[in-house]
Write a protein that holds these residues in place. Structure first.
Motif: not given
Length: 188
Positions: A11-27, A29-40
């Motif tokens: 995705l260019g400067p925005w990083g890489y977006f996986p196409t596999d659903a399981a990886v996408l889910k993990k990705e 979740e990881a990003r959500a956890l990061t966001l939750v941590a940031v929000v928290a």
């Protein structure tokens, strides 16, 4: 950036977006956890700042209440001082009125004294004029008495006979003799 062994889209400067659903889910979740941590973390920061703001607000409210109480006490003290000042001013006005009345009475008394002094001065002046007139009259009478005494000292009664209306009284002056008859006495 591409993860090893996973298919994805760059995705260019925005990083890489996986196409596999399981990886996408993990990705995700990881990003959500990061966001939750940031929000928290931000929520914790905001909570801490809110607590500090609440403490600061509480402190400011307490200081304001204290200032208002002090201001109220000062206002009460000032009101009492103003009331005392008004009472003292009223007392001063009353004293000034009494002084003015006393001064007016004294002025009237002084005016009456002046009238009395003028009357006394008039009487003294009249008495002085009368005394001067009396002194002048006394001086004149004294002079006349002295003259009469000198005149009488020159005369000596020699003889007095009363035979009828034609009796003669003869007076002798040391220098001359005078003949005084009763008819001449009536003319004197």
């Amino acid at each position: 950036m591409q993860l090893a062994g996973y298919d994805g889209v760059e995705l260019g400067p925005w990083g890489y977006f996986p196409t596999d659903a399981a990886v996408l889910k993990k990705e995700l979740e990881a990003r959500a956890l990061t966001l939750v941590a940031v929000v928290a973390d931000e929520v914790c920061n905001l909570a801490s700042k809110s607590a500090q703001a609440a403490q600061s607000t509480t402190r400011l409210i307490a200081e304001t209440v204290e200032s208002v109480q002090k201001g109220s006490e000062i206002a009460k003290s000032t009101a009492m001082a103003m009331q005392e000042s008004a009472q003292e001013t009223q007392r001063a006005v009353t004293l000034i009125d009494k002084i003015a009345q006393a001064s007016e009475q004294q002025a009237q008394s002084i005016a009456q004294i002046n009238v009395g002094v003028e009357q006394i001065a008039s009487v003294v002046q009249t008495n002085s004029a009368t005394a001067q007139e009396s002194a002048a009259a006394s001086e004149e009478l004294s002079g006349q008495a002295h003259t009469l005494k000198q005149l009488i000292s020159h005369f000596q009664i020699l003889e007095a006979q009363q035979l009828d209306n034609s009796a003669e009284v003869v007076l002798l002056e040391t220098e001359e003799s005078f003949l005084i008859t009763p008819q001449k006495m009536g003319q004197i």
